[in-house]
Design an enzyme around this catalytic site. Structure first.
Site, short mmCIF file in Angstrom:
data_model
loop_
_atom_site.label_atom_id
_atom_site.label_comp_id
_atom_site.label_asym_id
_atom_site.label_seq_id
_atom_site.Cartn_x
_atom_site.Cartn_y
_atom_site.Cartn_z
N HIS A 1 99.30 51.15 32.02
CA HIS A 1 98.97 52.23 30.95
C HIS A 1 100.13 52.79 30.53
O HIS A 1 100.12 53.97 30.19
CB HIS A 1 98.06 53.12 31.82
CG HIS A 1 96.65 52.79 32.10
ND1 HIS A 1 95.62 53.38 32.68
CD2 HIS A 1 96.19 51.58 31.95
CE1 HIS A 1 94.51 52.68 32.75
NE2 HIS A 1 95.16 51.59 32.54
N ASP B 1 97.20 50.64 36.20
CA ASP B 1 97.36 51.99 35.73
C ASP B 1 98.66 52.32 35.31
O ASP B 1 99.68 51.30 34.83
CB ASP B 1 96.74 53.02 36.78
CG ASP B 1 96.36 54.29 36.41
OD1 ASP B 1 96.77 54.69 35.35
OD2 ASP B 1 94.94 54.72 36.54
#
Ligand SMILES: *[C@@H]1O[C@H](CO)[C@@H](O)[C@H](O)[C@H]1NC(C)=O
Ligand SMILES: *[C@@H]1O[C@H](CO)[C@@H](O)[C@H](O)[C@H]1NC(C)=O
Ligand SMILES: *[C@@H]1O[C@H](CO)[C@@H](O)[C@H](O)[C@H]1NC(C)=O
Ligand SMILES: *[C@@H]1O[C@H](CO)[C@@H](O)[C@H](O)[C@H]1NC(C)=O
Ligand SMILES: *[C@@H]1O[C@H](CO)[C@@H](O)[C@H](O)[C@H]1NC(C)=O
Length: 396
Positions: A244, A221
């Site tokens: 991310h 993430d």
């Protein structure tokens, strides 16, 4: 230039990890093995660690140290609470803290290692291994699975230093800084597989005067995420990917929200990450804001969205009553951002129709799409461009 930065940075990281242990003379030292901890990877050493903390925190000396020697110590949920009698407590760690093999122990507790209300906390070295893989697998297959536990959570504490720590495979976020003032996180190395859910590297919220420097972060993430109520945040020399990206947000999930202000993100390298430099808000009414952000000197290597503001976040399209974000985004500067995008739209300002982005500045941007020209996209965004800006800006 970027390779040079990367090399210097790698070297610095090694130096920090190997040579940054302060001398513990002058301070009372509490060795966790003296409290019954066993470096065998089997024995539950939770109580020993907590007892050593209680001794260090309650010490009559001006400063104290909890020492974790080399070896694998299995530790379950542990909450280290202040205020302490000392002016500061140091955790000096040569060993590895390992989460219990039954992932439900931590997942049900919702926390693993948590520090609360400590003034003057230093954590040097060590590895924390959240053993997240069985938890992630279960989370994917069982909707009744608990949320999971962040590995290291520092709450309502001031003057905190985390240096040379390695965090591996957290169930949820690796490191959370929440409700703190004056925090420095330096020389940390954070790794989890690129497909592991919600394993953000470092999450900062409701905190002021936080610095993150010299970090290597590979997760499933956000490498770094910034929540509401954060101001005076400085991020420098971070290598990110997979992951991310570095993200301000998600913001604006609730109506009443403290804003994010004065954030600098300098000298970063993104490799194969989903995003590079991102600001993300829910498409919901909110009184939140983001203002005064400087993104400087970033190298993008095959990054899907190198520069992105997305104000339309609404997972599964539920709970976003009017799809317009109330979060106002202003004064965001992008300076010297170079490299390659893995999608055609390398610069994407997808702002709110009711609260357009304003005061965006692009300076010396050079992004291509895998060797071909890339594009910019603007929705409800205005600002200025100077220097070489490729792809050309799309401001009004
Ligand atoms: C801590 O205890 C271990 C095991 O008894 C020992 O090997 C080590 O030298 C001790 N270290 C310190 C700094 O006290
Ligand atoms: C953060 O740092 C600034 C500048 O040094 C200082 O004025 C402020 O009191 C600090 N803390 C908070 C909570 O703003
Ligand atoms: C912005 O934050 C930096 C630290 O990141 C601090 O040095 C500076 O004083 C802050 N600026 C303002 C106007 O508060
Ligand atoms: C902007 O956001 C909307 C809503 O999520 C989406 O449909 C659209 O494709 C986005 N535009 C770009 C260029 O990404
Ligand atoms: C966009 O920003 C520029 C420069 O700040 C300004 O001159 C212009 O009026 C703005 N346009 C709109 C439609 O707001």
């Amino acid at each position: 230039m970027a390779n040079f930065v990367y090399c210097c940075f790698s070297l610095l990281l090694l130096l920090l990890i190997h040579h940054c242990f302060p001398s513990a003379e002058a301070a009372a030292v509490y060795n966790i093995t003296d409290f019954g901890a066993k470096p065998d990877g089997q024995t539950d050493s939770t109580k020993a660690l907590l007892d050593a903390w209680a001794a260090a925190c309650g010490s009559a000396e001006p400063a104290s140290t909890v020492y974790v020697p080399d070896g694998f110590f299995t530790v379950g949920q542990a909450v280290f609470t202040g205020p302490c009698n000392t002016n500061g407590v140091t955790i000096e760690c040569d060993g590895t803290l390992v989460a219990p093999s039954d992932y439900l122990v931590l997942a049900s507790a919702g926390q693993w290692l948590k520090f609360e209300r400590v003034e003057g906390l230093s954590i040097f070295g060590g590895t924390i291994d959240g053993h997240g893989s069985s938890f992630w697998a279960n989370k994917a297959s069982d909707s009744g699975c608990p949320n999971g536990a962040p590995s290291l959570y520092v709450a309502n504490s001031n003057d905190v230093l985390i240096s040379g720590l390695r965090s591996v495979d957290s169930q949820l976020y690796h490191i959370v800084i929440d409700g703190c003032d004056r925090v420095r996180v330096q020389g940390v190395m954070i790794t989890a597989p690129g497909n592991s859910p919600n394993t953000d590297g470092i999450h900062v919220e409701d905190s002021t005067n936080v610095t993150v420097a010299e970090a290597l972060i590979q997760t499933g993430d956000d490498c770094i995420s910034v929540g509401p109520g954060t101001s005076n945040l400085w991020i420098e020399n971070v290598v990110c990917g997979p992951g991310h990206g570095i993200s301000i947000g998600s913001l604006g999930k609730g109506y009443e929200e403290r804003g994010v202000e004065n954030v600098t993100v300098r000298s970063t390298v993104f490799t194969g990450s989903m995003n590079g430099l991102r600001i993300k808000t829910w498409g919901r009414p909110s009184d939140g804001f983001v203002r005064g952000v400087a993104f400087e000197h970033a190298l993008m290597q095959n990054v899907r969205n190198p520069i992105i503001i997305d104000q339309n976040y609404c997972p599964s399209n539920i709970n976003c009553p009017d799809q317009n974000s109330g979060v106002s985004i202003s004064q965001v500067q992008y300076t010297d951002i170079q490299g390659s995008s893995a999608s055609q739209v390398a610069v994407n300002f997808n702002c709110s129709a009711s609260n357009p982005c304003s005061g965006i500045e692009l300076r010396d941007i050079k992004l291509d799409y895998d060797g071909k020209p890339a594009e910019s996209s603007c929705m409800h965004a205005n600002g200025t461009a100077s220097g070489t800006v490729v792809p050309p800006s799309c401001f009004l």
